[in-house]
Design a protein around this motif. Structure first.
Motif: not given
Length: 242
Positions: A95-100
């Motif tokens: 989820r973090r990688e998709l946001e960043e």
């Protein structure tokens, strides 16, 4: 209107992952019942080898049922908790990688589908469409083979394991307590071995392996366990230790 020749999808049809998940739970239940049968049968037969009194046999069997069920539940809870925690950590990381890094993640998803045989343009189109629909689910499925809606509950797993163990333990308890003293041990041997053959066959059927081989393995193992505990109980009873 359905396109001629196109596959028709029904919302209520079971999916492969759902069936596999249910079979895994069924297999775990069969194994839990098998453990209950062998563990409790070995305890009560061992005590019956040392004494013919019903009281000690009942106490030992009841202790085996309660202790075994708690042990099974605790072991399953710890195991599933570790797995669940790992899956949740991976989900949060994705989820973090998709946001960043959305563009990098899109390229990564397209590369996965391209490695499966799609052309570069088709893989990119598929990746974009899946990302627009549900980016997190698309990446979890393609990269990690994880369904965020299908993470096992440790409490459910623990409860199911304990119930399966108790269900299996009921048979040897009844077989050793209900018949007359002179036939309770051989009857328990027979009932337990038949039950083990059944659970071994069911477990093999679920796994798609040979039912006869699985049944023979389980029966031999169970027979050895019962014979060993009965021999030890008889020896202790004969020497006057108990």
């Amino acid at each position: 209107m359905d396109t001629p020749g196109a596959p028709v999808l029904h919302a209520n049809e079971p999916h492969g992952n759902d069936i596999a998940h249910r079979l895994n739970w069924l297999r775990a239940g069969v194994l839990g019942a098998n453990d209950g049968i062998v563990s409790v049968a070995a305890i009560v037969v061992g005590v019956a080898g040392a004494t013919t009194q019903t009281g000690p046999i009942l106490i030992a069997g009841a202790a085996g049922v309660v202790g075994g069920a708690i042990s099974m539940a605790l072991g399953e809870y710890v195991s599933v908790s570790s797995q669940s925690d790992s899956q949740k950590a991976l989900i949060e990381k994705e989820r973090r990688e998709l946001e960043e890094e959305p563009e990098e993640e899109l390229a990564e998803l397209a590369a996965i589908y391209q490695s499966k045989g799609l052309s570069q343009d088709t893989a990119l189109a598929v990746a974009r469409e899946l990302t627009a629909h549900d980016a997190l689910s698309a990446h979890l499925s393609a990269e990690l083979n994880i369904d965020q809606e299908d993470i096992a509950s440790p409490w459910h797993a623990a409860f199911a394991s304990a119930i399966a163990f108790v269900a299996g333990a009921v048979l040897p308890m009844l077989a050793i307590l209900l018949p007359p003293e002179n036939i309770r041990v051989p009857l328990t041997f027979a009932a337990v071995l038949v039950a083990l053959a059944a659970t071994g066959s069911v477990g093999a059927w679920i796994g798609g392996s040979s039912k006869s081989k699985a049944a023979v393995r389980v029966v031999i193992g169970g027979a050895l366990a019962l014979a060993a505990t009965f021999a030890i109980g008889s020896l202790l009873g004969a020497t006057g230790v108990i």
